[in-house]
Design an enzyme around this catalytic site. Structure first.
Site, PDB file in Angstrom:
ATOM      1  N   CYS A   2       0.850  -1.177   0.000  1.00 14.10           N
ATOM      2  CA  CYS A   2       0.000   0.000   0.000  1.00 14.10           C
ATOM      3  C   CYS A   2       0.891   1.235   0.000  1.00 14.10           C
ATOM      4  O   CYS A   2       1.485   1.588   1.006  1.00 14.10           O
ATOM      5  CB  CYS A   2      -0.905  -0.005   1.226  1.00 14.10           C
ATOM      6  N   LEU A   3       1.025   1.837  -1.145  1.00 19.30           N
ATOM      7  CA  LEU A   3       1.925   2.969  -1.293  1.00 19.30           C
ATOM      8  C   LEU A   3       1.276   3.945  -2.263  1.00 19.30           C
ATOM      9  O   LEU A   3       0.855   3.553  -3.354  1.00 19.30           O
ATOM     10  CB  LEU A   3       3.272   2.453  -1.847  1.00 19.30           C
TER      11      LEU A   3
END
Lengths: 182, 191
Positions: B123-124
């Protein structure tokens, strides 16, 4: 939607300090591709196995629509994305009506170039299924496997097969749990 | 009138002769252009070459021999983090829409981190809504390295790991450290 930061911005695309390459304007019009790149030439974009399977997983999780099929990873930490559970709700007005059929689908290391292994976990009487629950690899979409086919394609084709004249009236063993009982 | 016609015919003849002489060149040019259409997009080619000649520190990125859009990556856990000493395998894919769409990246080595889930999904922001075509494979890899150094437990993908990081940072980091050490074995595993 939670996401991490994006700190290292210092290497954005445009200015590239310290590059050994000449600026684009000085490059020859048709630079010779390096040997390693020349060998990987290809016209079509091929989605690698795991990114394809992650897409399939996401689609399976989003499928809250009134569907007769479902699928997902058998183990939620299976980083190899190999073992899957599927379910088919038996079509109405067939011998499979009012039953939920569970399947195990194994997407091997060469999937989707190579077909998956598909097996019913409970007894079912169908022309394309061996007595041990294994779906015959020569049957329909498995026999004519194409890279575009997905777990959903297989489940959907199996459900259609249940409706076919060859199968819809076959006597069924009394092993699959009736729907609504769970 | 006749003389003019003759002159015209002569000119035409010359033109045909010239065209014939250069036919090879013309055909070669056309063939070359057709060939270029089937080649690797310039941008991907350049990025691949640069990753090979000047890899980001602590990162190895190699294109798959059978798929120029697919990269095998090994990232060393950044020093001074619980992941130091671990070698983390990742895979990266440039979808058809790249660079208008972000690359897809996944960890293949298990890692104990609040923003990376059990399947290795990351999750970036730069891989999602903060993507810009001005970013590159290299930038993405550096961002992932930065994420390893500064986990964001307030913004988690794995809530259990994030809770652990918030309530017991030292314990969580210790678990990450064990992961990094065993990660050496994990990375040997072939998928």
């Amino acid at each position: 939607m939670g996401c991490g930061n994006s700190k290292p911005q210092e290497e954005a695309a445009s200015p590239q300090p310290g590059t050994s390459q000449p600026p684009p304007s000085q490059q020859p019009v048709v630079p010779a591709p390096t040997a390693s790149l020349a060998t990987v030439r290809s016209d079509k974009v091929i989605v690698p196995r795991s990114f394809r399977l992650l897409d399939e997983l996401e689609k399976g999780q989003k499928c809250e629509r009134a569907s007769h099929l479902s699928w997902g990873l058998a183990y939620d930490d299976d980083i190899t994305l190999t073992t899957w559970n599927g379910t088919i709700f038996g079509p109405i007005d067939t011998a499979y009506d009012n039953r939920i059929y569970s399947l195990v689908i194994v997407t091997g290391p060469s999937y989707p170039d190579v077909l998956p292994e598909v097996r019913f976990t409970a007894g079912i009487n169908m022309n394309c299924v061996e007595p041990d629950g294994q779906v015959k690899p020569t049957w329909g979409v498995l026999g004519n496997w194409k890279r575009e086919y997905t777990i959903e394609t297989v489940l959907d084709a199996l459900r259609r097969e249940m409706c076919s004249p060859n199968n819809r009236h076959l006597a069924q063993p009394d092993t699959a749990p009736p729907a609504g009982n769970s | 009138m006749l003389a003019q016609l003759r002159q015209l015919a002569c000119l035409l003849g010359q033109f045909v002769e010239i065209a014939w002489t250069y036919m090879d060149t013309i055909l070669a040019t056309l063939r070359c252009q057709a060939g270029n259409m089937a080649q690797i997009p310039k941008r991907i080619e350049k990025e691949t070459q640069k990753l090979e000649t000047e890899p980001p520190p602590g990162v190895q990125a190699k294109p798959d021999p059978a798929n120029y859009r697919y990269f095998h990556i090994v990232m060393a856990g950044p020093t001074g983090t619980p992941y130091e000493g671990g070698n983390y395998k990742m895979e990266l894919f440039l979808p058809e829409g790249y660079p208008m769409e972000p690359p897809k990246v996944r960890f293949l080595t298990k890692i104990y981190h609040p923003n990376i889930d059990k399947l290795g999904r990351i999750c970036l922001d730069v891989l999602k809504d903060k993507w810009s075509p001005a970013l590159q494979i290299r930038t993405v890899l550096l961002s992932i390295q930065a994420l390893l150094s500064t986990p964001e437990p307030s913004d988690p993908l794995d809530t259990n790991v994030a809770d652990h990081f918030i309530k017991d940072r030292a314990g969580a980091e210790l678990q990450g450290l064990f992961g990094a050490l065993s990660g050496c074995c994990w990375s040997e595993k072939r998928f």
